[in-house]
Each structure stands twice: as structure tokens, then as C-alpha cells.
Design an enzyme around this catalytic site. Sequence first.
Site, mmCIF file in Angstrom:
data_model
loop_
_atom_site.group_PDB
_atom_site.id
_atom_site.type_symbol
_atom_site.label_atom_id
_atom_site.label_comp_id
_atom_site.label_asym_id
_atom_site.label_seq_id
_atom_site.Cartn_x
_atom_site.Cartn_y
_atom_site.Cartn_z
ATOM 1 N N GLY B 319 0.931 -1.222 -0.008
ATOM 2 C CA GLY B 319 0.040 -0.028 0.127
ATOM 3 C C GLY B 319 0.738 1.307 -0.050
ATOM 4 O O GLY B 319 2.035 1.168 -0.401
ATOM 5 N N SER B 320 0.352 2.385 0.769
ATOM 6 C CA SER B 320 1.125 3.503 0.739
ATOM 7 C C SER B 320 2.561 3.557 1.498
ATOM 8 O O SER B 320 3.171 4.562 0.949
ATOM 9 C CB SER B 320 0.165 4.508 1.296
ATOM 10 O OG SER B 320 -0.869 4.714 0.516
#
Lengths: 387, 659
Positions: B319-320
Site C-alpha cells: 500500500g502507501s
Amino acid sequence: MMGYELMTARMRRGEMTLGEKLWQVSWSFILLIAILAAIGAVMLYSAANGSMDPWASRHISRFGIGLAVLLVAALIDIRQWMRYAYWLYALALVLLVGVEVRGTIGMGAQRWIDLGFFQLQPSELMKVTLVLALARFFHGADLSDVGRPLFLIVPLMMVLVPVALVLKQPDLGTALMLMAGAGVLFFVAGVRLWKFVLVIVAGLGAIPVAWQFLHDYQKQRVLTFINPERDPLGAGYHILQSKIALGSGGLTGKGFLQGTQSHLNFLPEKQTDFIFVMLAEEFGMLAGMALLFLYVIALIYGLAIALRARNHFGRLVAVGVTVTFFLYVFINIAMVMGLIPVVGVPLPLVSYGGTAMMTLMLAFGLLMSVWVHRDVQIGRRGAYDDG
Amino acid sequence: MQKDGDRSKVFARRVVLLGGGKALLVSLLGARMYYLQVMEADTYRTLADENRINMRLIPPPRGHIVDRFGVPLAVNRQNFRALVIAERTRDLEQTLRAFRSLTPLTDYDYQRVLKESSRRRSFVPITVRENLTWEQMAVIQVHAPDLPGVIIDEGLTRDYPYADLASHILGYVAAVAEEDITGDDPLLELPDFRIGKAGIEKVYDLPLRGKSGASQVEVNAVGRIIRELRREEGEPGHEVQLTIDIRLQDFASRRLGEQSAACVVMDVHTGELLAMASMPAYDPNAFARGLTNQEWKTLASDPRAPLRNKALAGQYAPGSTFKMVVALAALESGIMNAEQTVFCPGHLRLGNHLFHCWKRGGHGHMNMTSAIEQSCDVYFYEVARRIGIERIADMAHRLGLGSPLDIELPGEASGLIPSKAWKTATLGQPWVQGETLVASIGQGYVLATPMQLAVMTARIANDGLAVRPTLCRQAVVDGGLVPQSPPSFDSIGVSRQSMAVVKNAMWRVVNGNRGTARRSAIDVDGQTMAGKTGTSQVRRITMQERQSGVRSNEDLPWEFRDHALFVCFAPAEAPRYAVSVIVEHAGGGSRHAAPIAHDVMLETLRLDPSRNRVPGQTAAIPRDAPPDAPRTQNGGAEMAAGPATGTNDGSPPAGGPLQ
């Protein structure tokens, strides 16, 4: 000088006093067998982990009784032995049939009659009386008689009937000893060699048939003998452990009471059939050879007596006794060394066991009787018509 | 008379022949005797010794496993057993009944003893009961006269005092299986022997095992022991020291609680792992004892995978948290600088595809710092579009992603960093640019383990040293233990300026006004934390679901919900520790992972022994520090307790999935 001449003359006629007879007994031979029995006592002491009980002390007392039996037998006139030879044989045969019948009726494969201080095995008695009976039979036979096949039917029957009874018990070892002992008597009586060849060939031919009649455990023993490693934990175990004990003993042995195979119970029946192994484990090959040497001397005595005896009956008895003795020694030692199947024959005078001891002492008594009466001449027809 | 003479001659001749035959046979006996007793004597002597001498192995005590301060994590517990020797009893059943009146004995055990005694030789001891308490043992010994034949025997059982707190690190021991018997160690043949089957117990099995002692005993034909001939003492197993601080491991495991989650705490300079928690876990004591079929099934079929070490073997889309990789790749490429802005209208159009930002209305003008602080997706789509997947993949590898890190445990996953060559090779299809965009926010093909994310964070925090994780102070060389060589790490070749930009941006994630993890900020003696949130989409919410009322992650079944991630390092001023947290199917990283990381980091700092000596010291934790020193000396305890609970329960509910 005169006294000696007189005495030999009386000896020739068998007219000896008890004292003279005792004087004639070969005490060196008695010493020899006493040494053998002492070796047995020492090994039995070790087998009981350094204790006279339960075997060594009883072995010694039995030897004492045996010695008495020997002397009594030695003092009995050889002509009396000849006179009663057939009767004694018949008695042994009746007893053999008796234990057979009684065993069949009730007690399983019982081979003995309890006499209190020892157990009488008729098959053992038969070993001696068969020698007597055959000796008597061949005593009265010319070489020409012996040469006639039909003449041999009677002595053959005298052998085969007890052999069949003993085989039925079943006791393969004794049966083989009876046949081998009798065979030797036939041989020295002058039966032609080709007849033996014929019988052996016929015997070999009969093996497949005989195999059918063997008990399973007997088949096992033979098969195990042929290949002992076949079943190292089962039937082959005894032979293997016996060989291990012998081999590990080496030249000089592990020391008295130090035999690991015997004291840790790897060796089976160390006090009876396998006592030679115990000796060879604890004292090495030198002791084994020494014992063998003592046996050889005893055998030489026997054969010398046979050659020295003037009467044919005595000669045959001496040969028969010597052969029986030799068979005990050879079968036992060959068996524990894995040369022949385990047949359960004790080592004479050394193994623990009353029956074989009594048989042997009686047989040696006969041998001594032959020696004491070596110059007695017995007529062709027998002792009683001699006069 | 003539005839009699013939007969005598024949007789004499044949007796001589007979004597000759006997002599032959006797010679045969003599020869055989010579063969057996002289020629083959050595063979038979060996056989005789094999007969009578039994080797009995004395199993060595297994080495302990201790934490960085020497706190034992795997030890050997004395196990008192009651045995009975049938031949020493007057009546076995009577003895057993007497035993039963003193100590509980099940009917099953009662019958089992009777059955075994009928099968075995009477001098063989039979186990009546294992795991006797000290009191039970005392009772039995006091009543010994009433219990003829009963003996107490003392064995060693593996014991894990912290039960399931470190099970994935320690692993467990279990009975030797057929396929384990490979070497020639006779210990493996012992029926009661246990070997390492997982974790450190498995990897360090040889040094932990030690060398067996041996006792030579003389036995008789039925196997009874007569005496001991020789005794050779063995060598106890070596102690293995981990870098784990069990107090921190304890805290992290408890903080993850019932969730399916993992947490890694790492020293950014040395790579030493201070904690590596994976929950739920299992109790290794149960394995040492032996699992029932039912227990095994329960463990193996649990959807939260208690048997799997998620920190090492769990692969997740980062993810981020992956955005630092893209940012560093961009800065190092020279194609973009930190100040260049990208306008975020809430989406980016590529061809006829729309790539959405997590924030519907868009972030407006974003530079690199604000894009990381607020986790703007559109900014990174644009950056990725400009620099391309290869630069991103290269930077990811330099930061420790995409390949195993060679930690001292089995079962490490390699993660996945996609590239054009990778896709052609494995999927046989050409790379499309949209995939670069998806990869830039750590979705799509990108996979990383929590361990790799911690390493990535550590390499950023230490300004680009290729630190590698290590779990153990010693290494196994040829079955023995040698101390780990002191770490010296190469540079990954990223400039300090680039690192400074990213670290500052990460600081703002936690401490900035608009930071996605601003509720998880810490302040310990002026030391702060920097981090990055991440939410990894497990499954896209479909149009049908949107129409049928599924609005947010919480409305989905558990196994379709997003994973929450957070990576951080502290102190931001002089980085020493990196932490990564992943909570499976929990939701947004800022809400579900950051608070955990916050608590764990606070505890890490509180336990840091160097903080109690010289403030601001940046060296690694001294190896000889006593375990209780930090706990008794400073006021960190209250500090840790306060924010931890506050952040957990007191935070306002978030309006939607935060990134």
C-alpha cells in the site's frame, strides 16, 4: 616265577580270587576317568557361578556311585556277562517297550524310569546290552558264517528293533549311536566292506522317506545345521552362541569363572551338552586340546584291551564299549563346534547328568572285566558248555 | 583253531583300521577347534562383546534459548516420572492399587501398565505416570515401603515459559520422524528424544542438541544389566542467545491481541530484531508434549493461521508504505525534485482509464513532502508515470524488498517487486503503463513482508545503509556456534539529501497538521517518531456492492477487508528503531495499525537501556545490560501507559478510510 606261571594258568581258566581280580583292574585307567570326572566337576562349579551346588557336588557323588558300579561289573566273570548277554538285552528291550507303552498311555514322551538316585533310561541301557548281545552273537560265528548274508539277519534285527523303538520316542541321537556302535561291531566281526557300502547307499536312498517321519523340531535341527545363520534368534541361536563362545575363548581362554558367554547365559545348557564350550571359553583351545588328548588316551586303552583280549567275546565287548565312548565324545564335540546337528549327546564324564554317567561307568566296568579276564579262553559255543 | 586265527587277524586288522578312523575324526575335531579358536578368534571375540555389551545413550540436556538480556525463553524442565519394575513387586496389581490411593491414576493407565508388564520382561521398568508434581513425588517417596517396585525417575522436558509469546521465533521440538533420521547421530534413535521442528529450535538444532554421552553396560542373554563397564559423559547443548527483548516481544504480542497481525521491531543500525510478533500464535509446549489430532486440526484450519509466522512468511501489498520507494526513485533519478508540484483533482486519467485518489475531492497542489504527508495517490501516479517501473523496482530492491533477507529462520517469503522483464517472464504479457501507476501506491503485483517493510524503513532511517535483519547473536557453522561477526553494511547508494526529504515527509505524516498518522505522535524527552501509513486493498468494492449499500470496508466480510499497515522509526532526530505493523483485514492503516506501532515504539524507547545512561546516545543497546535495569530506573513506565491507552480508546472515529 612259578607263582606268575601258576597265576597266568589260573587266569587262563578264569580261576581268580577277588583280590587277584582287584589287582588286575587297570587302576591307571580308573585314574584317567577320575581326572575326566574332576574336570567335569570344576566346570560344573564354574557353571553354577562358583558354587558346588547344584551340579558339581552331585556330579562327584554320582561318579562315586558309578565307580562302585564299574568295579562290581569289572569283577563279574566275563563268562557270566556272556551267559546273561541275551537276557540283559531282552530286559533292556522290555524296558524300552515299557516306557514306550507307558509314555503313549499317559506321560507324553517319557524316556526314563525313576530309580530314586538316578533315572534309568532304557535306551541308555540298550547301548550297553546291545554291545553284549552282538558280541555274544559274533563270538559264536566263523568268518564263513559272517560272510553269509542270511546269517546277518538275526544281528540286524537285534539292532533295528531297539533303534526303531528309540526313534519312535523320538531320540535321534541315541538311535544314531546304536546304529553306529553296532555297525562298528559288524565291521570288526568281519562283515565284508561292500555290504556296508550297500547299506549306506540304501540308507542314503531312504533319507527322503525318513525325512517324512522326522518331527518338526528334528527337521529344524537338520536345516539349522546346514545353515546356522538361517535363523540367528531361533533354532540357529544355540550353535551360533556356542561358536562365539568357543572362538572368543581363543588360545588361552578368558579365565576361570570369567567366561562371558556362559556366565551371561548366552550359551545354552552349559552344564550338560555345551560344557565343552564352557571349558574352551574359560581355558582356551589348549584346555580343549588337553581334554581331547585325555579322551584319546582312554580310547587307546580301550582298543589296546580289545587287541590284548584272548577271547573273541571280550574283544568285541571292548571294541563296542570303546566305540560307544568315542561316539559320545565325537558327537558332542562335533555338535558344539557346529560340525554336525545338535542331537543332544552329553560329553562323557564331564557333562552333568546321571544317566549317561551310569551307562558309561557300566560300560567301563565291562571293559575292565574284559581286561581282568583277558586271558580267559571261552569256547566257540559259549561259556556254559566250556566247563 | 585255524578259523579262529583268521578271525583274530581280521579283527586285529579292522581294529587298527577303526583306530585310524577315530584318529582321523579326532584330528578333525582338533582342526575345527584350531579354526574356531585361533584363526577366527578375533571375529568371535567381537561377536561375544557385541553380545554382552550394550551401549546406552545418555541424552545431553538441550541448550537453552535466551533473549538479549539472558532471560530464558526455552529451557528444560525436570519431569518426574513414576516407573514400576514388575519383578520387584510382590503383586503388581496390589502395588498399583496402593499407588492409586496416593496419586490419581486413570483406569487407562492402570490397564496399560498391566498390559505392558505381561508383554515385557519383568525387570524392564514401565512408566506408570509422567509429569508428577513435586508434592506427588514426595508422597510417593514417603510411602515407598508400601509401594514395592515403584521408582521415581527424572527426565527433562522442553519448556517454553513464555508459551505462545515467541512461538514463531523459537519454534518447537517434537518427536523424531522417520525422515529426520538422516545423519548418524544415535540420539535420533532414542524413543523419547525430541528435535527442533520449527523456528530457532530447528535452525539451531545441532548446537542446541549437544553431544550424547554413552554408558557401556554388560547385559546377559535376556538383556538384564549386570554392571556398567564404562561411562562417557556427553556434552550439553549450547545456549543460543537471541536479539529479542522478551519484554518488548511480550508487549508487542499482547498489543496485537486477538487480531491476525504482525509486528517487527528492529535496530536500524545493527539489524537486530528486538521483537517479531505474529498473532495469533500457538503454544510450543503443546508440540513438545505431543499434539492430539483435534488440536492439530484446530490450529491448521484456523483462518487467522496461527501456525504461520506472518512477519516473515506473510506477503502483503504494501500500500502507501511503498510511496517512499517511489519518492526516492524519483529524487535519485533526477527527473523530479522535491519541490515540483502535481495537481491532484482526485483522479488521474491515463488513456481512457481513471485512476482515483483515496480522497474524492482531491488534494490540490502537492509537492513531495505534502504528498507523502497526506498520502496523495495522484501525485505518485504522476511521478511513476514519469520515471517508469524499472527505476521504482531498482529502488525497491535497494531498500530490501523483493528478495529474502536471509534471516536465521526458515520459511521466509521473498515478496515481489514487479518489473517489465518479470511480467514477460512469468505472465508472458507486456507491461502496461497503468500497472506502473498501480504499483506506485503499493498495489497490484507488489508484495512485501512485514520484515521487509521494517528493513525498508530502517534503511531510510539510517540514511541508506543496507542493514540486514538478524535474530541471533550466534551463527551455526559446521554444527557448532560462532559469535555473529559485527555488522558492517554497505551503502545502498542513495544521497543524504534525498533521504532527508523522505524522512522529513515521514516526520510530517506523524507530526504534521495534515499528517495521516497525526493522532499517533509521540514525544519522549523531545524525541519524536516518523512513519507512514498504508492500507492495502484486498478486494475492490464492486459497483454492484456500492449500489446494494456496501459503502465502507467494515460492511465487507472479514476476509475481504483491507489490511492496515504502518511503518515508522524513532527517534526521528537520531533514528535507532524501526517498527512495522500489519493488521490483516482491519481497515485503514492510520486507524488500525498506527496506534499499535505508536504503543510498541513507546515501549521500545522506554526499554532502551541507553536512554537511561547518556541521553541522546545513538549506539546500539549494550549486550550485557541487565534485563531489569530500565524498568527500575526511569519514569518511562507512566509515559508509555498514558498515551498508549489514550490513543487506543480515546481517538475520535474517523470519517472514512484514511491513508
